[in-house]
Scaffold this motif. Structure first.
Motif: not given
Length: 179
Positions: A16-23, A69-74
């Motif tokens: 559940k950890i994703y990358v947004v705006r480089g963080q 995010l939707r593409s990171q979370i299949v």
């Protein structure tokens, strides 16, 4: 770890950890589920303590970031993590740490500690493997642009392994055409 029949594994948190705006960040809906509360209740608690969450701790994603995010979370379907009026909030490691002062249930405290430990493990792993990543990047920079040269080398090697055979002289009775 389990409490009140809720099991939270390190793997479930890491997923559940994703990358947004480089963080590295976690979505409000995922955090709410981990803490065992509704997303609406979770966000109300954050809103009541808005001053504790500066932009580098928590922020609302843009439409473009939400699509990324939707593409990171299949498995993320339209509507999940997105209220009809609001895009989801995401929380950095610092924001997750600040949540411990906002959410005070026993489960929230335990899950929060576990999340912070996972963020620390991820940082340690990154630092440990940073040298390897730098070497790989250096190698990639050296190799990129050499594709054609490498292909020529392979062609020469194939010729050495399978040299062209000169035409063989046929054995047997040869008839010459007489004019």
């Amino acid at each position: 770890m389990s409490n009140n029949n809720i099991t939270v594994t390190d793997e479930s948190i890491m997923s559940k950890i994703y990358v947004v705006r480089g963080q590295k960040v976690m979505m409000d809906s995922d955090l709410a589920a981990l803490y065992g509360v509704e997303t609406k209740v979770f966000n109300q608690a954050v809103k009541r303590n808005y001053a504790r969450f500066p932009e580098d701790f928590a922020f609302r994603v843009t439409n473009e970031e939400f699509e990324a995010l939707r593409s990171q979370i299949v498995t993320l379907k339209k509507g999940r993590g997105q209220h009809s009026k609001y895009l989801p909030m995401v929380f950095s490691e610092s924001g997750v740490a600040m949540l411990s002062s906002v959410l005070s249930s026993e489960l929230a405290i335990k899950v929060n500690i576990q999340i912070i430990r996972i963020f620390n493990k991820m940082r340690e792993m990154w630092l440990t493997h940073k040298d390897i990543l730098l070497k790989l990047e250096e190698l990639e920079n050296k190799v990129s642009g050499h594709d054609r040269e490498i292909q020529v080398i392979f062609e020469y090697l194939k010729e050495l392994l399978n040299p062209p055979q000169p035409p063989r002289r046929r054995i047997g009775f040869n008839v010459k055409d007489e004019d």
